[in-house]
Write a protein that holds these residues in place. Structure first.
Motif: not given
Lengths: 130, 129
Positions: A110-119
């Motif tokens: 599985a692709p090693a992907l992520a996203a960082t959320a910022k509010i």
């Protein structure tokens, strides 16, 4: 027959070749006339420089010719079409089996992907009446 | 820690940025959000009024809460990470938890005390034997 990849450039180079070739011929004629040694040296220097420029222009035009020939060969090969190839049912089944194995193997990863959320929040203000 | 009075609100903006440890996408690029749903930890204290873009809006103070239990904004999003869509959840940082105080101007009742003119304090009658 393919189109010239750059007709404007070819035209410009051809015109430049006419000019510089004429200069070389003229300078060569001058060099053979009765002139001083100093002038002869300057003329020879210019003949060498202009002849060098002429050769470079000729080389560039030849490369345009090469590109045109390569495009003609590419078109003769059927470019841009890339047709599918008929395959017997047996060979197609064999190929499908390989495809299934390939998908199973790829599915292990599985692709090693992520996203960082910022509010971010603003400053308090009065809520307008609804 | 944001402090609001009831009847106030703060704007917010949420964004997702790609973070790929081994390449494949452009780290730091804005990720496309397919859907996002907001919720709050204490609906009696705050609510979220999301804008049409789904990633901004207002946090509205609706009621006072206990300062020891500030309210959080939470989200539940489907984010396009390039090769695939991932379900991501999260909430505001601890420093951004909301404390809501009652706005004095909107309190339901106001106490009032009035005083009369000065008068002598009555002397107590002697006790009968």
């Amino acid at each position: 027959m393919a189109d010239d990849p750059n007709p404007a450039l070819r035209s410009e180079l051809t015109e430049a070749l006419v000019v510089v070739a004429k200069q070389v011929r003229g300078l060569t004629t001058v060099s053979g006339s009765s002139i001083s040694a100093d002038l002869a040296a300057e003329v020879v220097k210019q003949i060498t420089a202009r002849a060098h420029r002429r050769d470079l222009i000729i080389n560039a035009i030849q490369k345009l010719d090469d590109a045109l020939r390569a495009l003609n060969t590419l078109q003769a090969d059927g470019y841009p079409a890339l047709d599918t190839t008929p395959l017997s049912a047996a060979l197609q089944n064999e190929l499908n089996g390989e495809e299934d194995d390939l998908e199973a193997g790829i599915g292990v990863f599985a692709p090693a992907l992520a996203a960082t959320a910022k509010i971010t929040f603003g400053q308090p203000e009065t809520t307008p009446p609804t | 820690m944001p402090v609001m009075l009831t009847g106030q609100r703060v704007s917010f903006a949420l964004e997702f940025r790609l973070d790929s440890p081994d390449g494949g996408v452009t780290p730091g690029a804005i990720a496309q959000v397919q859907s996002v749903v907001f919720s709050v930890s204490d609906p009696t204290a705050i609510r979220v009024d999301a804008a049409a873009d789904g990633l901004s809006g207002f946090v509205v103070a609706v009621g006072a809460n206990d300062q020891s239990e500030p309210a959080d904004v939470l989200w539940d999003a489907d984010v396009d990470l390039g090769p695939g869509v991932r379900h991501l959840t999260g909430k505001n940082k601890p420093d951004d938890r909301f404390v809501i105080s009652q706005n004095p101007a909107t309190m339901a009742s106001v106490g009032a005390m009035t005083f009369g003119p000065a008068e002598d304090v009555p002397v107590a009658a002697p006790a009968t034997p």
